[in-house]
Design an enzyme around this catalytic site. Structure first.
Site, short mmCIF file in Angstrom:
data_model
loop_
_atom_site.label_atom_id
_atom_site.label_comp_id
_atom_site.label_asym_id
_atom_site.label_seq_id
_atom_site.Cartn_x
_atom_site.Cartn_y
_atom_site.Cartn_z
N THR A 120 3.24 -8.43 -3.64
CA THR A 120 3.97 -8.24 -4.89
C THR A 120 4.93 -9.40 -5.14
O THR A 120 5.44 -10.01 -4.19
CB THR A 120 4.76 -6.92 -4.82
OG1 THR A 120 5.70 -6.89 -5.89
CG2 THR A 120 5.54 -6.76 -3.52
N GLU A 135 7.79 -8.93 -5.97
CA GLU A 135 9.13 -8.45 -5.59
C GLU A 135 9.61 -9.06 -4.27
O GLU A 135 10.80 -9.03 -3.97
CB GLU A 135 9.15 -6.91 -5.52
CG GLU A 135 8.72 -6.33 -6.86
CD GLU A 135 8.96 -4.84 -7.02
OE1 GLU A 135 9.84 -4.29 -6.36
OE2 GLU A 135 8.25 -4.23 -7.84
N LYS A 140 7.18 -5.15 2.14
CA LYS A 140 6.04 -5.97 1.69
C LYS A 140 6.20 -7.42 2.16
O LYS A 140 5.22 -8.07 2.56
CB LYS A 140 5.90 -5.91 0.16
CG LYS A 140 5.55 -4.56 -0.41
CD LYS A 140 4.17 -4.04 -0.03
CE LYS A 140 3.03 -4.80 -0.67
NZ LYS A 140 1.72 -4.19 -0.36
P1 NAD Z 1 -0.27 3.59 -5.25
O1 NAD Z 1 1.00 4.14 -4.71
O2 NAD Z 1 -0.80 4.08 -6.56
O3 NAD Z 1 -1.46 3.81 -4.19
C1 NAD Z 1 -1.30 3.62 -2.82
C2 NAD Z 1 -2.50 4.25 -2.12
O4 NAD Z 1 -2.36 4.01 -0.71
C3 NAD Z 1 -2.62 5.77 -2.32
O5 NAD Z 1 -3.96 6.10 -2.61
C4 NAD Z 1 -2.21 6.34 -0.96
O6 NAD Z 1 -2.85 7.58 -0.68
C5 NAD Z 1 -2.64 5.23 -0.03
N1 NAD Z 1 -1.91 5.23 1.24
C6 NAD Z 1 -0.57 5.30 1.42
N2 NAD Z 1 -0.27 5.28 2.73
C7 NAD Z 1 -1.46 5.15 3.40
C8 NAD Z 1 -1.81 5.04 4.77
N3 NAD Z 1 -0.89 5.06 5.73
N4 NAD Z 1 -3.12 4.89 5.08
C9 NAD Z 1 -4.08 4.88 4.12
N5 NAD Z 1 -3.79 5.01 2.81
C10 NAD Z 1 -2.49 5.12 2.45
O7 NAD Z 1 -0.06 2.01 -5.26
P2 NAD Z 1 -0.59 0.92 -6.29
O8 NAD Z 1 0.36 0.84 -7.42
O9 NAD Z 1 -2.01 1.13 -6.53
O10 NAD Z 1 -0.38 -0.41 -5.41
C11 NAD Z 1 -1.40 -0.87 -4.56
C12 NAD Z 1 -0.89 -2.10 -3.82
O11 NAD Z 1 -0.50 -3.09 -4.77
C13 NAD Z 1 0.33 -1.82 -2.94
O12 NAD Z 1 0.18 -2.52 -1.75
C14 NAD Z 1 1.49 -2.35 -3.77
O13 NAD Z 1 2.53 -2.80 -2.93
C15 NAD Z 1 0.84 -3.50 -4.51
N6 NAD Z 1 1.45 -3.82 -5.80
C16 NAD Z 1 1.52 -2.89 -6.78
C17 NAD Z 1 2.08 -3.23 -8.02
C18 NAD Z 1 2.14 -2.26 -9.15
O14 NAD Z 1 2.63 -2.62 -10.23
N7 NAD Z 1 1.66 -1.05 -9.02
C19 NAD Z 1 2.56 -4.53 -8.22
C20 NAD Z 1 2.48 -5.45 -7.18
C21 NAD Z 1 1.90 -5.09 -5.98
P1 TYD Z 2 8.91 0.59 -11.83
O1 TYD Z 2 7.80 1.03 -12.71
O2 TYD Z 2 9.48 1.56 -10.84
O3 TYD Z 2 8.42 -0.75 -11.12
P2 TYD Z 2 9.27 -1.81 -10.20
O4 TYD Z 2 10.51 -1.17 -9.76
O5 TYD Z 2 8.32 -2.04 -9.08
O6 TYD Z 2 9.47 -3.00 -11.07
O7 TYD Z 2 10.11 0.10 -12.74
C1 TYD Z 2 9.94 -0.92 -13.70
C2 TYD Z 2 11.30 -1.18 -14.33
O8 TYD Z 2 11.70 -0.03 -15.09
C3 TYD Z 2 12.39 -1.41 -13.32
O9 TYD Z 2 13.30 -2.39 -13.83
C4 TYD Z 2 13.11 -0.06 -13.22
C5 TYD Z 2 12.95 0.50 -14.61
N1 TYD Z 2 12.84 1.96 -14.71
C6 TYD Z 2 13.66 2.67 -15.60
O10 TYD Z 2 14.48 2.09 -16.33
N2 TYD Z 2 13.51 4.03 -15.67
C7 TYD Z 2 12.62 4.70 -14.89
O11 TYD Z 2 12.55 5.96 -14.99
C8 TYD Z 2 11.78 3.96 -13.99
C9 TYD Z 2 10.78 4.66 -13.11
C10 TYD Z 2 11.91 2.59 -13.93
#
Ligand code: NAD
Ligand code: TYD
Length: 361
Positions: free
Chosen positions: A134, A136, A166
Site C-alpha cells: 500500500t 500508506e 504492511k
Molecule cells: P480485505 O480486508 O477486503 O480482504 C482481506 C482478505 O484476506 C479477506 O478475504 C480475509 O478473509 C483474508 N485474510 C485475512 N487474514 C487472513 C489469514 N491469516 N489467512 C488467510 N486469509 C486471511 O482487503 P482488501 O481491501 O481486498 O486488500 C487486499 C490487500 O491489498 C491487502 O494486503 C491490503 O493491505 C492491500 N491494499 C488494499 C487497499 C485498499 O484500498 N483496499 C489499498 C492498498 C493496499
Molecule cells: P478508508 O476507506 O478507511 O481508507 P484508508 O484509511 O486506508 O485511506 O478511509 C479513507 C479516508 O476516509 C480516510 O482519510 C479516512 C476517511 N474516513 C472518514 O472520513 N469517515 C469514515 O467513516 C471512514 C471509514 C473513513
C-alpha cells in the site's frame, strides 16, 4: 499458461483479481486460499465456483503445514499475497492481529515458498512471489505541496499500526529477495474502490448509509486527500507486474485521482440521491466526527515507473468508476445485507459444511 495461488482471494481486491484472471486467457489455474475472516466473502466468487480452473482452500497464511500442503498439491507458478487485515480503524482498536497476520503471515508464506521453490543451485526457476502492499507505508504528504508524490524510493514512514505492519512485511519481502535470492515483487497501490468492498471503508460505507438515510461520518475537517484507483485497473496492474515486472522491484500503482474526502462524500450524496430520486439524501446527512488518531493528511502516488516500464496506466476515470460502483451497490442489496448482518456465513455452511473463521472466532 500459468498457475496462480492467490491468498485473501475472498476479500475485496483478491476476489476482483480472481475474476479478472478467469476472464482472461493466460491463466491455467487459480487457487484461492483464504481464512474467511469477517472480510472474506465467497459469495463474491459465485460466478466462477464451477470453473474447472478454480479451487478454494480455507486456510490461514500463518499456518506452515497447511500452506506447505497446498503449495505441494497445487504447484503454483505464482503466489500473490493479498491476505491481510486491511482496515486502519480496526488497527487502532487492535494492533496485535495486524502484526500477526500481516507480518507473521507474510514471513510464513515466504518461508513456505522458499522451501517449495528453491533449487539445488539456489535458483527458483520461473516462480514469482508478489506482495500486494500500500502507499500508506510511505506515511503522509502535505496539502501545501500538491506537486510532491510518493515514488518507489520514498523512505518508509508508516503512522498507523496497519501501515506499520504492511511496511514491516515489505521489508521482509525485500530481505528474502536480497538474502535468499527469492524472486519477489512488491506493488504499492493507492486507495481502491469498486464492487465487493466491505462497507466499513469510506466509499461503500457512505453509499450504504446514504441509502438508509443514516449519518455520513466524516473524520476531522474532511480535507484529507486520497488517490482513488478503480479496483479493475489495480488488478490489471498486478497481473502485469507479475508477468513482466523486473524481479526484486517495487512498483507504485496509483489512480492520478486525488480527492478530498468531503468531495467524495458529496459526490456520493448527489449520485445516490439522483438514482433513487430521493431528496432526503442530501448534505444534511454529513456529520463531522472526531478525527482518526494519526490520520495521514494526503496520499499521492507517482506511478510513472510502471507506466514507463510496463505501459500500465489507470483506464477508468473517477466519474465513470464511481458511477459503476454506486450502480453495483444499488443493484446488489442482498450482498450488502449479507455482509453487514453476517448472513454471508450461511453460504459457506451450504458450500463447505461449516462456518468461516469469523463465525468461529
Ligand atoms: P480485505 O480486508 O477486503 O480482504 C482481506 C482478505 O484476506 C479477506 O478475504 C480475509 O478473509 C483474508 N485474510 C485475512 N487474514 C487472513 C489469514 N491469516 N489467512 C488467510 N486469509 C486471511 O482487503 P482488501 O481491501 O481486498 O486488500 C487486499 C490487500 O491489498 C491487502 O494486503 C491490503 O493491505 C492491500 N491494499 C488494499 C487497499 C485498499 O484500498 N483496499 C489499498 C492498498 C493496499
Ligand atoms: P478508508 O476507506 O478507511 O481508507 P484508508 O484509511 O486506508 O485511506 O478511509 C479513507 C479516508 O476516509 C480516510 O482519510 C479516512 C476517511 N474516513 C472518514 O472520513 N469517515 C469514515 O467513516 C471512514 C471509514 C473513513
Amino acid at each position: 499458461m500459468k498457475r496462480y495461488l492467490v491468498t485473501g482471494g475472498a476479500g475485496f481486491i483478491g476476489s476482483n483479481f480472481i475474476l479478472h484472471l478467469l476472464h482472461g486467457e493466460h491463466c491455467a489455474r487459480v487457487v484461492n486460499v483464504d481464512a474467511l475472516t469477517y472480510a472474506g466473502n465467497l459469495e463474491n466468487l459465485r460466478s466462477v465456483e464451477d470453473d474447472p480452473r478454480y479451487a478454494f482452500y480455507q486456510a490461514d497464511i500463518r499456518d506452515p503445514e497447511a500452506m506447505s500442503a497446498i503449495i505441494e498439491a497445487e504447484q503454483p507458478d505464482y503466489v500473490v499475497n493479498f491476505a491481510a487485515e486491511s482496515h486502519v480503524d480496526r488497527s487502532i482498536e487492535d494492533p496485535g492481529i495486524f502484526e500477526s497476520t500481516n507480518v507473521g503471515g507474510t514471513v510464513n508464506l515466504l518461508n513456505v515458498c522458499r522451501a517449495a521453490w528453491e533449487q539445488a543451485d539456489g535458483g527458483y526457476g520461473e516462480h514469482r512471489y508478489l506482495q500486494v502492499s500500500t502507499d500508506e507505508v510511505y506515511g503522509t504528504l502535505s496539502l501545501d505541496e500538491p506537486d510532491s508524490f510518493f515514488i518507489e524510493r520514498t523512505p518508509l514512514s508508516p503512522h498507523s499500526p496497519y501501515s506499520a505492519s504492511k511496511a514491516s512485511a515489505d521489508l521482509f519481502v525485500g530481505a528474502y529477495g536480497d538474502t535468499f535470492g527469492m524472486p519477489v515483487l512488491i506493488t504499492r497501490c493507492s486507495n481502491n474502490y469498486g464492487p465487493y468492498q466491505f462497507p466499513e471503508k469510506l466509499i461503500p460505507l457512505m453509499i450504504h448509509n446514504a441509502c438508509h438515510h443514516e449519518a455520513l461520518p466524516v473524520y476531522g475537517d474532511g480535507l484529507n486527500v486520497r488517490d482513488w484507483l478503480f479496483v479493475e485497473d489495480h488488478c490489471a496492474a498486478i497481473d502485469l507486474v507479475l508477468r513482466e515486472g523486473r524481479i526484486g522491484e517495487v512498483y507504485n500503482v496509483g489512480g492520478h485521482n486525488e480527492r478530498a474526502n468531503i468531495d467524495i462524500v458529496e459526490t456520493i450524496i448527489r449520485l445516490v440521491g439522483e438514482r433513487l430520486d430521493d431528496p432526503e439524501i442530501n448534505s444534511s446527512l454529513i456529520t463531522f466526527v472526531e478525527d482518526r488518531k494519526g490520520h495521514d493528511r494526503r496520499y499521492g502516488i507517482d506511478a510513472s515507473k510502471i507506466a514507463a516500464e510496463l505501459g500500465w496506466r489507470p483506464e477508468t476515470p473517477f466519474e465513470a468508476g464511481i458511477e459503476k460502483t454506486i450502480d453495483w451497490y444499488l443493484s446488489h442489496p442482498s450482498w450488502v445485507e449479507h455482509v453487514t448482518s453476517g448472513a454471508y456465513q450461511d453460504y459457506y455452511e451450504k458450500m463447505y459444511g461449516h462456518r468461516g473463521a469469523a463465525a468461529e472466532a
